[in-house]
Design a protein around this motif. Structure first.
Motif, PDB file in Angstrom:
ATOM      1  N   THR A  74       0.815  -1.219   0.000  1.00 25.31           N
ATOM      2  CA  THR A  74       0.000   0.000   0.000  1.00 25.31           C
ATOM      3  C   THR A  74       0.844   1.262   0.000  1.00 25.31           C
ATOM      4  OG1 THR A  74      -0.147   0.192   2.416  1.00 25.31           O
ATOM      5  CG2 THR A  74      -1.803  -1.207   1.299  1.00 25.31           C
ATOM      6  N   LEU A  75       0.218   2.353  -0.365  1.00 23.25           N
ATOM      7  CA  LEU A  75       0.876   3.656  -0.379  1.00 23.25           C
ATOM      8  C   LEU A  75       1.307   4.084   1.018  1.00 23.25           C
ATOM      9  CD1 LEU A  75       1.807   6.132  -1.933  1.00 23.25           C
ATOM     10  CD2 LEU A  75      -0.514   7.065  -1.695  1.00 23.25           C
ATOM     11  N   LEU A  76       0.489   3.844   2.010  1.00 23.99           N
ATOM     12  CA  LEU A  76       0.853   4.237   3.362  1.00 23.99           C
ATOM     13  C   LEU A  76       2.143   3.548   3.795  1.00 23.99           C
ATOM     14  CD1 LEU A  76       0.361   5.710   6.020  1.00 23.99           C
ATOM     15  CD2 LEU A  76      -1.156   3.830   6.697  1.00 23.99           C
ATOM     16  N   TYR A  77       2.237   2.260   3.590  1.00 24.76           N
ATOM     17  CA  TYR A  77       3.452   1.541   3.970  1.00 24.76           C
ATOM     18  C   TYR A  77       4.647   2.064   3.184  1.00 24.76           C
ATOM     19  CZ  TYR A  77       6.500  -2.211   5.479  1.00 24.76           C
ATOM     20  OH  TYR A  77       7.533  -2.918   6.042  1.00 24.76           O
ATOM     21  N   PHE A  78       4.466   2.276   1.895  1.00 22.94           N
ATOM     22  CA  PHE A  78       5.538   2.791   1.041  1.00 22.94           C
ATOM     23  C   PHE A  78       6.069   4.118   1.572  1.00 22.94           C
ATOM     24  CE2 PHE A  78       7.081   5.394  -2.440  1.00 22.94           C
ATOM     25  CZ  PHE A  78       7.910   4.533  -3.144  1.00 22.94           C
ATOM     26  N   LEU A  79       5.163   5.051   1.849  1.00 28.26           N
ATOM     27  CA  LEU A  79       5.584   6.377   2.312  1.00 28.26           C
ATOM     28  C   LEU A  79       6.284   6.318   3.667  1.00 28.26           C
ATOM     29  CD1 LEU A  79       2.493   8.518   1.232  1.00 28.26           C
ATOM     30  CD2 LEU A  79       4.750   8.397   0.115  1.00 28.26           C
TER      31      LEU A  79
END
Length: 107
Positions: free
Chosen positions: A57-62
């Motif tokens: 997910t984007l949250l984990y990536f960021l």
């Protein structure tokens, strides 16, 4: 645009695609990207199209921009995050609040 507020779908893949394409092509250098409802990344209900775990997910990536092992694990053949990985050098500051909203400046 000087500011883009992504307030679209809560679907995790839509958040990734929106950032990958609109940030690169529509946001001016020095501009601000805002993505909200990132907390939905923690809920499997919002996963589809290749999102199989929180790490996709984007949250984990960021939250893991400086984690070289994680970045190297992103497979361009199967994971949309490789598009964001390829433009992360354009990220200035990245601020995430309460795992719900992110503010990203473009260099």
């Amino acid at each position: 645009y000087d500011v883009i507020i992504e307030d679209g779908s809560h679907n995790a893949i839509h958040q990734i695609k929106s950032l990958a394409f609109c940030f690169l092509h529509n946001l001016k250098h020095g501009g601000l990207w805002v993505t909200e409802d990132l907390h939905c990344c923690e809920n499997k209900f919002y996963w589809s199209d290749g999102i199989e775990k929180f790490e996709d997910t984007l949250l984990y990536f960021l939250k893991n921009l400086d984690n070289e092992e994680y970045m190297n694990s992103i497979d361009p053949a199967t994971n949309w995050l490789h598009y964001i990985k390829s433009i992360k050098n354009l990220f200035g500051s990245v601020d995430i609040y309460d795992d719900k909203i992110a503010f990203i400046t473009k260099k």
